[in-house]
Design an enzyme around this catalytic site. Structure first.
Site, PDB file in Angstrom:
ATOM      1  N   ASP A   1       0.823  -1.212   0.000  1.00  0.00           N
ATOM      2  CA  ASP A   1       0.000   0.000   0.000  1.00  0.00           C
ATOM      3  C   ASP A   1       0.858   1.263   0.000  1.00  0.00           C
ATOM      4  OD1 ASP A   1      -2.349   1.416   0.000  1.00  0.00           O
ATOM      5  OD2 ASP A   1      -2.954   0.873   2.032  1.00  0.00           O
TER       6      ASP A   1
ATOM      7  N   GLU B   1       2.726   7.358  -1.985  1.00  0.00           N
ATOM      8  CA  GLU B   1       2.477   8.664  -2.626  1.00  0.00           C
ATOM      9  C   GLU B   1       2.822   9.865  -1.751  1.00  0.00           C
ATOM     10  OE1 GLU B   1      -1.110   5.856  -3.282  1.00  0.00           O
ATOM     11  OE2 GLU B   1       0.091   6.591  -1.593  1.00  0.00           O
TER      12      GLU B   1
ATOM     13  N   ASP C   1      -8.746   3.595  -3.676  1.00  0.00           N
ATOM     14  CA  ASP C   1      -9.938   3.691  -2.830  1.00  0.00           C
ATOM     15  C   ASP C   1     -11.075   4.426  -3.531  1.00  0.00           C
ATOM     16  OD1 ASP C   1      -8.232   2.537  -1.022  1.00  0.00           O
ATOM     17  OD2 ASP C   1      -7.827   4.384   0.069  1.00  0.00           O
TER      18      ASP C   1
END
Length: 648
Positions: free
Chosen positions: A432, A435, A499
């Protein structure tokens, strides 16, 4: 974006040069020089009919970060936007276009073209002999046809055709709402987290157009593509030098094959991963065993259980989140190695979760390692400008981010993955985030954080891939990630779309899954998928009812439709979402579970065909999920489609 002034007093230059299948041409057009780039006798790239080929700026770029979102502002100190072409010559194994920029002062520039192969042309734009002027931002302008459509630029969620848009190329959180109102306004006002329709976790500098233009940058710095003008595009790169590649082909699929020679190609998915559903769930060993029986009772085809909470979970302001300390929580999953082995013996793999953040777990019970404290002691976390460990706010907690520019920090997280996951028999994980590197962070060896920001997700993918290779598990273990940049496909084994809001809107919801698959596929991200049912609920966790027009949760209908959609993508994986109790789940009624089981079998039945497509992706860079235009480029009706897709 500023576009330069018209050339009214330039000296006309007429010159030609050739190299391989390429011809370079400067011609006199109404008293000014015009530049064309031809491939096999056809003009593919041309300078703009109005405006200038090149501009330069001296810019102070300000990047304000909040929870992985970035607000970018620039302060312009100097401008050079009057462009004159001076010479075009073949010099040894290169073609060199030289020119002059005037504005705040005078700059001499050159664009050097070198042959990569018969379908790839490298370019390098730089300044020479300019001791007093220091431009750090370059704009390239190219002509476009009025009806020309633009596809790609990574995982774009809302707009498939990017014509008319200004697109920032910056890996960041895409936002919650992204234009769905009043939700976006609320998220922006209170959290800075509303995002926009052009923000992306996994942007790319690579695009292709309906006029068979294709380009990608070698630069990792922040850039902006501007397609808002009717007859030209602008490419603004916040760097003192710009390097890139032009790609050439007769069809879109040829362009993808050529472009992915540079971008990289993803390996075929493991066979086991394509044999059925990946069940995303939390709650511990006994619950997994009970749900395995229910799934088997409905005849579901199963590949794996994806157990995010293998590290333990806690409640936060966003709902249900994990302890970011990458070791098993024995209270949740007792006898973890034995449990992983038992499921594997039953034909069901175990997948896990990790990211490049670490949290201090001093307040957590039954901790063997506090990896945050270990990383802090060894200097493996990014620093702020004061030299302190940089704490990054996620929801209601802060975390330290590993400095992946430090080789020792990379070895540290690789050792953790080997010890805590691969040695136990875990067959994959969600890798995950990636960024959130702030532009003002202080990195190892004085590496510029502004230059490293977009590179960070590529290195994060590289680390995960190297762990698998070093353990001798290539082809049997897979990780999936949402962050990325231009060359992330070189290393990643699988992407997912991040998401989505649990809703139906084009800005943020189920439609994003289709748009994201199509856009990323045309950027070289060939293996991608989404969370079945979406992820984000926007209800207030401790308020027992949704707020009208703001509180979004997953409905039964939405879950059913997303189940059907994802059976025809790379991976068939569920997610409970950020507020599992508020979202409708596949286990909530027998009819829903039967529907899910049926489509898991549909997905499994396509495994042999999908394996062929995986091999095609590896050999040619073609995506599994494709826009019809890729196969039928001359059909003007098909190129207008937004939510139609093909599997292969």
């Amino acid at each position: 974006m500023k576009i330069g002034a018209f050339l009214t007093d330039t000296v006309s230059l007429n010159a030609k040069a050739s190299m391989g299948a390429f011809e370079f041409r400067c011609t006199d057009q109404r008293g000014r020089s015009h530049f064309d780039l031809l491939w096999k006798g056809r003009v593919v790239w041309a300078g703009p009919a109005h405006g200038v080929l090149l501009e330069a700026y001296d810019v102070n770029l300000l990047a304000k970060e909040s929870r992985g979102f970035f607000q970018m502002q620039e302060q312009v100190a100097n401008v050079w936007n009057n462009c004159e072409l001076l010479s075009l010559n073949k010099v040894f194994e290169a073609v060199v276009l030289k020119g002059k920029l005037t504005g705040s002062s005078t700059l001499l520039w050159q664009m050097v073209f070198t042959l990569v192969d018969n379908e790839q042309l490298a370019f390098d734009v730089s300044f020479e002999g300019n001791e007093e002027a220091n431009p750090n931002c370059i704009v390239l302008n190219w002509a476009m046809a009025e009806a020309e459509k633009v596809f790609g630029l990574g995982t774009q969620f809302t707009h498939l055709d990017l014509r008319g848009k200004e697109v920032p190329i910056l890996s960041q959180e895409p936002g919650i709402g992204r234009g769905v109102q009043p939700l976006t306004w609320l998220m922006d006002t209170f959290f800075g987290a509303g995002g926009s329709t052009v923000h992306s976790n996994a942007p790319s500098t690579h695009f292709l157009t309906t006029e068979m233009k294709s380009l990608a940058l070698e630069n990792k710095q922040y850039a902006v593509y501007d397609f808002t003008d009717s007859d030209r595009m602008g490419l603004k790169v916040y760097a003192p030098r710009v390097k890139g590649r032009f790609f050439f082909g007769e069809t879109p699929l040829e362009l993808l094959e050529v472009g992915t020679r540079f971008i990289g190609r993803m390996p075929p998915l493991p066979q086991w991963l394509q044999q059925g559903a990946v069940i995303g769930m939390q709650g511990g060993r006994s619950l997994v065993e009970r749900r395995l029986q229910r799934l088997r009772g409905h005849g579901a085809a199963l590949a794996a259980f994806w157990l995010q909470d293998w590290v333990g979970a806690r409640k936060t302001a966003a709902g249900h989140q994990l302890w970011w300390n990458w070791e098993v929580d024995n209270d949740t999953y007792p006898q973890w190695p034995e449990f992983v082995g038992k499921l594997k013996s039953l034909g069901v793999r175990v997948m896990a979760y990790l990211n490049p953040f670490l949290v201090n777990v001093a307040s957590k019970k039954t901790v063997k390692h506090n990896y945050y404290e270990e990383a802090k002691e060894k200097g493996f976390l990014i620093k702020n400008p004061r030299g302190e460990d940089y704490t990054i706010l996620n929801t209601s907690f802060s975390a330290g981010l590993l400095d992946l520019s430090n080789p020792e920090a990379r070895a540290f997280i690789k050792d953790i993955i080997k010890k805590e996951l691969l040695s136990v028999g875990v067959s994959g994980w969600m890798a995950d985030f990636g960024e959130a590197l702030p532009f003002d962070a202080v990195l190892h060896g004085d590496v510029s954080a502004a230059d490293y920001h977009n590179r960070y997700p590529e290195v994060w993918a590289q680390i995960n891939r190297e762990v698998i290779a070093e353990s001798g598990l290539e082809g049997d273990v897979a990780f999936f990630m949402r962050s990325g940049f231009t060359q992330a496909p070189t290393h990643a084994t699988l992407f997912w779309l991040g998401d989505q809001l649990t809703g139906w809107r084009a800005e943020d919801g189920i439609k994003n899954a289709v748009t994201g698959l199509l856009s990323s596929g045309m950027s070289g991200f060939s293996l991608n998928h989404s969370d079945i049912g979406g992820y984000i609920a926007t209800t207030i966790p401790h308020v027992p009812f949704p707020l009208s027009s703001v509180g979004h949760t997953r409905s039964r209908e939405l879950l059913w439709r997303w189940i059907e959609l994802n059976a025809f993508t790379a991976v068939f994986r569920t997610h409970e979402g950020n507020q599992p109790a508020r979202h409708y789940q596949i286990f909530d009624d027998d009819e829903t579970l039967a529907h899910f089981a049926r489509f898991s079998r549909v997905y499994a039945a396509l495994s042999e065909y999908r394996q062929h497509l995986c091999d095609e992706a590896f050999k040619k860079g073609w995506p599994l999920v494709r826009h019809p235009w890729l196969h039928y480029p001359k059909n003007k009706t098909l190129r207008q489609l937004e939510y139609q897709m093909m599997l292969g």
